[in-house]
Design a protein around this motif. Structure first.
Motif, PDB file in Angstrom:
ATOM      1  N   ASP A  18     -21.643  22.059  20.946  1.00  0.00           N
ATOM      2  CA  ASP A  18     -22.283  23.368  20.863  1.00  0.00           C
ATOM      3  C   ASP A  18     -23.145  23.519  19.616  1.00  0.00           C
ATOM      4  OD1 ASP A  18     -22.664  25.582  22.483  1.00  0.00           O
ATOM      5  OD2 ASP A  18     -21.352  26.842  21.291  1.00  0.00           O
ATOM      6  N   PHE A  19     -23.315  22.431  18.852  1.00  0.00           N
ATOM      7  CA  PHE A  19     -24.355  22.449  17.825  1.00  0.00           C
ATOM      8  C   PHE A  19     -25.709  22.692  18.489  1.00  0.00           C
ATOM      9  CE2 PHE A  19     -21.611  21.314  14.487  1.00  0.00           C
ATOM     10  CZ  PHE A  19     -22.330  21.353  13.301  1.00  0.00           C
ATOM     11  N   LEU A  20     -25.872  22.182  19.722  1.00  0.00           N
ATOM     12  CA  LEU A  20     -27.111  22.450  20.456  1.00  0.00           C
ATOM     13  C   LEU A  20     -27.153  23.896  20.925  1.00  0.00           C
ATOM     14  CD1 LEU A  20     -29.734  21.483  21.897  1.00  0.00           C
ATOM     15  CD2 LEU A  20     -28.300  20.984  23.875  1.00  0.00           C
ATOM     16  N   ILE A  88     -26.086  15.023  30.265  1.00  0.00           N
ATOM     17  CA  ILE A  88     -25.926  15.061  28.817  1.00  0.00           C
ATOM     18  C   ILE A  88     -26.515  13.800  28.198  1.00  0.00           C
ATOM     19  CG2 ILE A  88     -24.220  15.074  26.943  1.00  0.00           C
ATOM     20  CD1 ILE A  88     -22.420  16.762  28.797  1.00  0.00           C
ATOM     21  N   LEU A  89     -26.230  12.649  28.797  1.00  0.00           N
ATOM     22  CA  LEU A  89     -26.764  11.379  28.305  1.00  0.00           C
ATOM     23  C   LEU A  89     -28.287  11.381  28.358  1.00  0.00           C
ATOM     24  CD1 LEU A  89     -26.073   8.464  27.373  1.00  0.00           C
ATOM     25  CD2 LEU A  89     -26.144   7.802  29.783  1.00  0.00           C
ATOM     26  N   LEU A  90     -28.850  11.872  29.440  1.00  0.00           N
ATOM     27  CA  LEU A  90     -30.300  11.926  29.600  1.00  0.00           C
ATOM     28  C   LEU A  90     -30.943  12.827  28.550  1.00  0.00           C
ATOM     29  CD1 LEU A  90     -32.707  11.076  31.422  1.00  0.00           C
ATOM     30  CD2 LEU A  90     -32.275  13.145  32.771  1.00  0.00           C
ATOM     31  N   GLY A  91     -30.228  13.859  28.137  1.00  0.00           N
ATOM     32  CA  GLY A  91     -30.814  14.835  27.218  1.00  0.00           C
ATOM     33  C   GLY A  91     -30.777  14.446  25.755  1.00  0.00           C
ATOM     34  N   ILE A  92     -29.966  13.456  25.388  1.00  0.00           N
ATOM     35  CA  ILE A  92     -29.805  13.117  23.967  1.00  0.00           C
ATOM     36  C   ILE A  92     -31.133  12.821  23.270  1.00  0.00           C
ATOM     37  CG2 ILE A  92     -28.830  11.416  22.360  1.00  0.00           C
ATOM     38  CD1 ILE A  92     -26.328  11.358  24.151  1.00  0.00           C
ATOM     39  N   TYR A 182     -38.687  21.564   8.968  1.00  0.00           N
ATOM     40  CA  TYR A 182     -37.628  20.705   8.449  1.00  0.00           C
ATOM     41  C   TYR A 182     -36.247  21.204   8.886  1.00  0.00           C
ATOM     42  CZ  TYR A 182     -40.848  18.000   5.550  1.00  0.00           C
ATOM     43  OH  TYR A 182     -41.849  17.164   5.124  1.00  0.00           O
ATOM     44  N   ALA A 183     -36.067  22.511   8.927  1.00  0.00           N
ATOM     45  CA  ALA A 183     -34.796  23.062   9.403  1.00  0.00           C
ATOM     46  C   ALA A 183     -34.544  22.657  10.853  1.00  0.00           C
ATOM     47  CB  ALA A 183     -34.803  24.588   9.271  1.00  0.00           C
ATOM     48  N   SER A 184     -35.567  22.743  11.683  1.00  0.00           N
ATOM     49  CA  SER A 184     -35.422  22.363  13.089  1.00  0.00           C
ATOM     50  C   SER A 184     -35.185  20.869  13.241  1.00  0.00           C
ATOM     51  CB  SER A 184     -36.659  22.785  13.882  1.00  0.00           C
ATOM     52  OG  SER A 184     -37.805  22.038  13.492  1.00  0.00           O
ATOM     53  N   LEU A 185     -35.793  20.061  12.361  1.00  0.00           N
ATOM     54  CA  LEU A 185     -35.607  18.609  12.431  1.00  0.00           C
ATOM     55  C   LEU A 185     -34.160  18.238  12.097  1.00  0.00           C
ATOM     56  CD1 LEU A 185     -37.032  15.926  12.939  1.00  0.00           C
ATOM     57  CD2 LEU A 185     -37.568  15.828  10.499  1.00  0.00           C
ATOM     58  N   CYS A 191     -27.918  17.501  16.627  1.00  0.00           N
ATOM     59  CA  CYS A 191     -27.618  17.690  18.050  1.00  0.00           C
ATOM     60  C   CYS A 191     -27.523  16.356  18.777  1.00  0.00           C
ATOM     61  CB  CYS A 191     -28.680  18.575  18.704  1.00  0.00           C
ATOM     62  SG  CYS A 191     -28.594  20.309  18.217  1.00  0.00           S
ATOM     63  N   ALA A 192     -28.425  15.432  18.484  1.00  0.00           N
ATOM     64  CA  ALA A 192     -28.388  14.119  19.122  1.00  0.00           C
ATOM     65  C   ALA A 192     -27.089  13.396  18.781  1.00  0.00           C
ATOM     66  CB  ALA A 192     -29.598  13.294  18.683  1.00  0.00           C
TER      67      ALA A 192
END
Length: 512
Positions: A18-20, A88-92, A182-185, A191-192
């Protein structure tokens, strides 16, 4: 269902996913509208139109992904990688698209397309992720612990989302958009990594644990044509809203989350244009809230087990409502420049928000159990799709409404000083707007009766129906019948598919 041994690593690995969901949502909710109107020169209506457009797309994508994950298990990829975990794997690798949204001085169309792209990826990952807990266990306490781990780690990501922009704004300068990139990066990388943990440390319900009704449904679904599948999707979506406890759950969920969306959308504006402070102070106050949200989630786990979700939810609603009103009271009392009081109010707000965040996602994990006793099938995916759709639709709707009201009040994008009326409008939205929605959630919670005791009765009756392959009214006790009928919202004899809820039950019922 006999589950694998569940250890701390499984709880934490699942929760880290849920970090994403929470981390990117917290960063988006608190800062994206401000970013668009300050660094991208979009008007409030242009900025909120982006959110609204994404919700139109999401009205198709979220239910479709839920439908696909429910039916993907019969494909080669589904059998090899899992009907849920394949997505989930596809989205990483795709989560890095989040950073594309936070580049300054681009065109309206650039921001629209990058937001839509990430929105689809977000849905593709979050919908199957939300189905994993009922896939892994049927136990009430284990589900509560999974939800606790998820929301606890979600609050940790919210803490980072709150403090990080302020730290970067202080370092790079308050007028430099690179801070948000940078925050989004940072969140894209995290998330990955977290989704990789989810992939390796979670599992799906084994096929040999499916009920006969679910296996029969899987076989029947494989024989449907494309037009029949589209028709089935429409019926399945509508059928979720016929489950009474799911409607109650949605009412509590939306009451708490829309209130937070409204609050988040204007809080940075409240600090910058009402208190006349830098955005870094907004980051500090939001960070304080996030810290206390984390504390509240830890406290909510035993509270929900002992007293039940609904009473715990009402405590949280009252705390958040009082704190929202307090921000306006401090301003009109001439005390809004007392930083310690702002920190205190923000701490109380965090306690309320933590409870509001935890309870709906805890109760969601039991909805599929109630649905199974009604339909005889496991439909976690379609419920997750509706949940994700309503969550993102409510967020976009709240933010769009806030943007329209602010523009009508005279807000001018890119200006440091706003008209006098804008400040009072922001205060009205922050306090009264938030409280109105919270009252709705509070009222709905009065009718929500699912707790550890009633869920235990429900599971016993479900196991009996699974083994028999049908309802056995002559064997149920009066107390158990009353409990199950209360949760299911229909007579005991109509359970386990003896109704027209869902596509297959609807067709079979019409032939009787």
């Amino acid at each position: 269902m006999k589950t694998r041994k569940i250890g701390l690593v499984n709880y934490l690995a699942y929760g880290s996913g849920d970090f994403l969901g929470a981390g990117t949502t917290a960063l988006t909710a608190a800062w994206l509208l401000y970013f668009y109107t300050t660094f991208c020169r979009l008007s409030p209506i242009e900025a909120t139109f982006i959110f609204a457009t994404a919700r139109v797309l999401d009205a198709v994508v979220s239910p479709l992904i839920g439908f696909l994950t429910d039916n993907f298990g019969s494909t080669w990829l589904g059998k090899r990688f899992g009907r849920r975990k394949f997505f989930i794997l596809l989205g990483i690798p795709c989560v890095f698209s989040y950073s594309l949204m936070w580049i300054g001085d681009m065109s309206f169309w650039y921001y629209l397309l990058t937001y839509l792209l990430f929105d689809v990826i977000y849905t593709m990952i979050l919908v199957p992720y939300e189905t994993l807990v009922p896939e892994m266990t049927d136990d009430f306490k284990q589900k509560t612990k999974f939800s606790g781990a998820r929301i606890s780690l979600a609050q940790m990501s919210a803490i980072l989302a709150s403090f990080l922009p302020g730290i970067l704004l202080t370092h790079f300068g308050k007028d430099n958009a690179i801070s948000f990139f940078y925050a989004s990066l940072v969140f894209s990388v995290l998330c990955a990594l977290m989704l990789m943990l989810v992939w390796f440390c979670t599992w799906e319900r084994p096929r040999n644990a499916w009920s006969e009704a679910a296996l029969r449904a899987e076989e029947e679904k494989s024989q449907l044509s494309l037009s029949q599948n589209l028709h089935r999707l429409f019926i399945e979506l509508n059928s979720t809203l016929r489950v009474r406890i799911f409607r109650q759950h949605l009412g509590m969920y939306l009451g708490g989350y829309i209130a937070q969306d409204i609050f988040n959308a204007v809080f940075t504006y409240y600090v910058v244009f009402v208190l006349m402070q830098d955005a870094s102070m907004a980051s500090s106050l939001l960070g304080t809230m996030a810290v206390f949200q984390f504390i509240a989630v830890i406290a909510m786990v035993p509270l929900c087990i002992r007293f039940g979700p609904a009473p715990s939810y009402r405590i949280a609603v009252v705390l958040f409502g009082l704190s929202s009103l307090s921000y306006a009271v401090l301003y009109y009392a001439g005390l809004s420049d007392v930083y310690s009081l702002l920190l205190l109010v923000s701490a109380v707000a965090g306690l309320g928000r933590g409870g509001i965040n935890y309870v709906p996602w805890n109760t969601y994990t039991y909805i599929a159990d109630v649905d199974e006793v009604i339909t005889g099938r496991r439909r976690e995916g379609i419920f997750a799709g509706i949940m994700t759709l309503t969550r993102k639709a409510s967020q976009a709707g709240a933010v769009m409404l806030v943007g329209i009201i602010m523009q009508l009040s005279g807000f001018v994008s890119g200006q440091k000083n706003q008209p006098y009326e804008v400040g009072h409008t922001i205060l009205l939205i922050l306090s009264v707007g938030t409280i109105i929605v919270l009252v709705f959630g509070f009222m709905v919670s009065l009718f929500f009766k699912l707790n550890q005791k009633t869920h235990g009765v429900l599971r016993e009756e479900t196991l009996r129906m699974r083994e028999a392959g049908r309802v056995e009214p002559e064997k149920v006790t009066p107390q158990a019948r009353e409990t199950v009928e209360m949760l299911a919202g229909m007579p005991y004899e109509s359970l386990w598919g003896n109704n027209n809820i869902g596509y297959l039950n609807r067709n079979n019922h019409s032939k009787l």
